[in-house]
Design a protein around this motif. Sequence first.
Motif, PDB file in Angstrom:
ATOM      1  N   MET A   1       0.830  -1.189   0.000  1.00  0.00           N
ATOM      2  CA  MET A   1       0.000   0.000   0.000  1.00  0.00           C
ATOM      3  C   MET A   1       0.871   1.248   0.000  1.00  0.00           C
ATOM      4  SD  MET A   1      -3.370   0.244   1.898  1.00  0.00           S
ATOM      5  CE  MET A   1      -4.164  -0.637   3.032  1.00  0.00           C
ATOM      6  N   THR A   2       1.523   1.514  -1.094  1.00  0.00           N
ATOM      7  CA  THR A   2       2.317   2.733  -1.165  1.00  0.00           C
ATOM      8  C   THR A   2       1.666   3.715  -2.126  1.00  0.00           C
ATOM      9  OG1 THR A   2       3.691   1.804  -2.904  1.00  0.00           O
ATOM     10  CG2 THR A   2       4.469   1.531  -0.655  1.00  0.00           C
ATOM     11  N   ASN A   3       1.980   4.970  -1.940  1.00  0.00           N
ATOM     12  CA  ASN A   3       1.453   6.047  -2.769  1.00  0.00           C
ATOM     13  C   ASN A   3      -0.070   6.087  -2.775  1.00  0.00           C
ATOM     14  OD1 ASN A   3       2.041   8.347  -4.211  1.00  0.00           O
ATOM     15  ND2 ASN A   3       1.912   7.302  -6.172  1.00  0.00           N
ATOM     16  N   LEU A   4      -0.655   5.898  -1.614  1.00  0.00           N
ATOM     17  CA  LEU A   4      -2.104   5.939  -1.480  1.00  0.00           C
ATOM     18  C   LEU A   4      -2.634   7.318  -1.856  1.00  0.00           C
ATOM     19  CD1 LEU A   4      -2.404   4.208   1.998  1.00  0.00           C
ATOM     20  CD2 LEU A   4      -3.105   3.255  -0.193  1.00  0.00           C
ATOM     21  N   LYS A   5      -3.720   7.324  -2.612  1.00  0.00           N
ATOM     22  CA  LYS A   5      -4.375   8.583  -2.945  1.00  0.00           C
ATOM     23  C   LYS A   5      -5.457   8.845  -1.905  1.00  0.00           C
ATOM     24  CE  LYS A   5      -6.205  11.174  -6.765  1.00  0.00           C
ATOM     25  NZ  LYS A   5      -6.421  11.129  -8.213  1.00  0.00           N
ATOM     26  N   ASP A  83      -7.934   6.136  -2.548  1.00  0.00           N
ATOM     27  CA  ASP A  83      -7.952   4.903  -1.759  1.00  0.00           C
ATOM     28  C   ASP A  83      -8.532   5.140  -0.367  1.00  0.00           C
ATOM     29  OD1 ASP A  83      -6.342   3.274  -3.691  1.00  0.00           O
ATOM     30  OD2 ASP A  83      -4.876   4.859  -3.268  1.00  0.00           O
ATOM     31  N   ILE A  84      -8.428   6.369   0.087  1.00  0.00           N
ATOM     32  CA  ILE A  84      -8.898   6.762   1.420  1.00  0.00           C
ATOM     33  C   ILE A  84      -9.790   7.979   1.234  1.00  0.00           C
ATOM     34  CG2 ILE A  84      -8.203   7.596   3.708  1.00  0.00           C
ATOM     35  CD1 ILE A  84      -5.410   6.361   3.092  1.00  0.00           C
ATOM     36  N   ILE A  85     -10.916   8.015   1.942  1.00  0.00           N
ATOM     37  CA  ILE A  85     -11.830   9.155   1.871  1.00  0.00           C
ATOM     38  C   ILE A  85     -11.862   9.846   3.228  1.00  0.00           C
ATOM     39  CG2 ILE A  85     -14.212   9.906   1.520  1.00  0.00           C
ATOM     40  CD1 ILE A  85     -14.595   7.379  -0.218  1.00  0.00           C
ATOM     41  N   GLY A  86     -11.731  11.170   3.188  1.00  0.00           N
ATOM     42  CA  GLY A  86     -11.847  11.970   4.395  1.00  0.00           C
ATOM     43  C   GLY A  86     -12.846  13.088   4.175  1.00  0.00           C
ATOM     44  N   ILE A  87     -13.482  13.500   5.249  1.00  0.00           N
ATOM     45  CA  ILE A  87     -14.411  14.634   5.220  1.00  0.00           C
ATOM     46  C   ILE A  87     -13.766  15.768   5.999  1.00  0.00           C
ATOM     47  CG2 ILE A  87     -16.708  15.478   5.828  1.00  0.00           C
ATOM     48  CD1 ILE A  87     -16.886  13.184   3.811  1.00  0.00           C
ATOM     49  N   LEU A  88     -13.617  16.911   5.353  1.00  0.00           N
ATOM     50  CA  LEU A  88     -13.069  18.102   5.999  1.00  0.00           C
ATOM     51  C   LEU A  88     -14.140  19.180   5.918  1.00  0.00           C
ATOM     52  CD1 LEU A  88     -10.635  19.517   7.326  1.00  0.00           C
ATOM     53  CD2 LEU A  88      -9.917  20.202   5.022  1.00  0.00           C
ATOM     54  N   ASN A  89     -14.813  19.418   7.032  1.00  0.00           N
ATOM     55  CA  ASN A  89     -15.889  20.403   7.047  1.00  0.00           C
ATOM     56  C   ASN A  89     -15.361  21.791   6.705  1.00  0.00           C
ATOM     57  OD1 ASN A  89     -17.880  18.500   7.802  1.00  0.00           O
ATOM     58  ND2 ASN A  89     -17.191  18.632   9.913  1.00  0.00           N
ATOM     59  N   ALA A  90     -16.217  22.628   6.171  1.00  0.00           N
ATOM     60  CA  ALA A  90     -15.817  23.940   5.658  1.00  0.00           C
ATOM     61  C   ALA A  90     -15.205  24.837   6.726  1.00  0.00           C
ATOM     62  CB  ALA A  90     -17.013  24.629   5.013  1.00  0.00           C
ATOM     63  N   ASP A  91     -15.562  24.636   7.974  1.00  0.00           N
ATOM     64  CA  ASP A  91     -15.010  25.434   9.080  1.00  0.00           C
ATOM     65  C   ASP A  91     -13.692  24.885   9.597  1.00  0.00           C
ATOM     66  OD1 ASP A  91     -17.101  27.234   9.154  1.00  0.00           O
ATOM     67  OD2 ASP A  91     -18.215  26.142  10.683  1.00  0.00           O
ATOM     68  N   ASP A  92     -13.268  23.746   9.095  1.00  0.00           N
ATOM     69  CA  ASP A  92     -12.092  23.065   9.625  1.00  0.00           C
ATOM     70  C   ASP A  92     -10.918  23.152   8.664  1.00  0.00           C
ATOM     71  OD1 ASP A  92     -13.599  22.292  11.847  1.00  0.00           O
ATOM     72  OD2 ASP A  92     -14.262  20.458  10.875  1.00  0.00           O
ATOM     73  N   TYR A  93      -9.740  22.777   9.175  1.00  0.00           N
ATOM     74  CA  TYR A  93      -8.529  22.775   8.370  1.00  0.00           C
ATOM     75  C   TYR A  93      -7.579  21.736   8.932  1.00  0.00           C
ATOM     76  CZ  TYR A  93      -6.743  25.523  12.275  1.00  0.00           C
ATOM     77  OH  TYR A  93      -6.391  25.941  13.538  1.00  0.00           O
ATOM     78  N   TYR A 109      -1.229  -0.342   9.132  1.00  0.00           N
ATOM     79  CA  TYR A 109      -2.342  -1.216   9.499  1.00  0.00           C
ATOM     80  C   TYR A 109      -3.180  -1.487   8.254  1.00  0.00           C
ATOM     81  CZ  TYR A 109      -0.884   0.256  14.134  1.00  0.00           C
ATOM     82  OH  TYR A 109      -0.150   0.517  15.271  1.00  0.00           O
ATOM     83  N   GLU A 110      -2.672  -2.328   7.381  1.00  0.00           N
ATOM     84  CA  GLU A 110      -3.337  -2.579   6.111  1.00  0.00           C
ATOM     85  C   GLU A 110      -4.710  -3.198   6.255  1.00  0.00           C
ATOM     86  OE1 GLU A 110      -0.932  -4.531   3.209  1.00  0.00           O
ATOM     87  OE2 GLU A 110       0.818  -3.306   3.680  1.00  0.00           O
ATOM     88  N   GLU A 111      -5.026  -3.774   7.395  1.00  0.00           N
ATOM     89  CA  GLU A 111      -6.325  -4.414   7.560  1.00  0.00           C
ATOM     90  C   GLU A 111      -7.457  -3.420   7.846  1.00  0.00           C
ATOM     91  OE1 GLU A 111      -4.500  -4.092  11.610  1.00  0.00           O
ATOM     92  OE2 GLU A 111      -3.763  -4.669   9.651  1.00  0.00           O
ATOM     93  N   ILE A 112      -7.125  -2.176   8.158  1.00  0.00           N
ATOM     94  CA  ILE A 112      -8.190  -1.217   8.462  1.00  0.00           C
ATOM     95  C   ILE A 112      -8.849  -0.748   7.176  1.00  0.00           C
ATOM     96  CG2 ILE A 112      -7.163  -0.436  10.626  1.00  0.00           C
ATOM     97  CD1 ILE A 112      -6.358   2.133   9.192  1.00  0.00           C
ATOM     98  N   ASP A 113     -10.123  -0.422   7.302  1.00  0.00           N
ATOM     99  CA  ASP A 113     -10.834   0.067   6.115  1.00  0.00           C
ATOM    100  C   ASP A 113     -11.633   1.324   6.418  1.00  0.00           C
ATOM    101  OD1 ASP A 113     -12.862  -1.015   7.634  1.00  0.00           O
ATOM    102  OD2 ASP A 113     -13.546  -2.410   6.106  1.00  0.00           O
ATOM    103  N   PHE A 114     -11.431   1.906   7.586  1.00  0.00           N
ATOM    104  CA  PHE A 114     -12.094   3.185   7.877  1.00  0.00           C
ATOM    105  C   PHE A 114     -11.272   3.969   8.867  1.00  0.00           C
ATOM    106  CE2 PHE A 114     -13.647   0.389  11.166  1.00  0.00           C
ATOM    107  CZ  PHE A 114     -13.713   1.182  12.293  1.00  0.00           C
TER     108      PHE A 114
END
Length: 114
Positions: A1-5, A83-93, A109-114
């Motif tokens: 799992m290298t160069n994850l987007k 490969d990974i999704i994150g939520i960054l609320n508009a008020d956050d940084y 930890y390659e077994e994690i999925d969230f």
Amino acid sequence: MTNLKISIITVVKNNKDTIEKNILSLINQNYKNYEHIIIDGGSEDGTVEIIKKYQKNIKYFISEKDNGIYDAMNKGIDKVEGDIIGILNADDYYFPEALDIVKKYFEKYEEIDF
């Protein structure tokens, strides 16, 4: 799992006072293999103009009426290519090393999925 987007979704409506700091926090990341997706709920306060100023740094942007925050998040999720999704609320940084930390954790930890 290298160069994850990493795909970061920001949903926003009428947040001209904070959206620029949000966008800049991604532009200034040490880890550069990310995409920023911004879903705007039809802002009328200058938010859209600020977002357009950084259009070249944003993978996908749309401004239209939606059915609330979760509808907007789902619109963003439909556009991700990462490969990974994150939520960054508009008020956050993020601090500059945030995506580095996430990437390293997912590699360790390659077994994690969230």
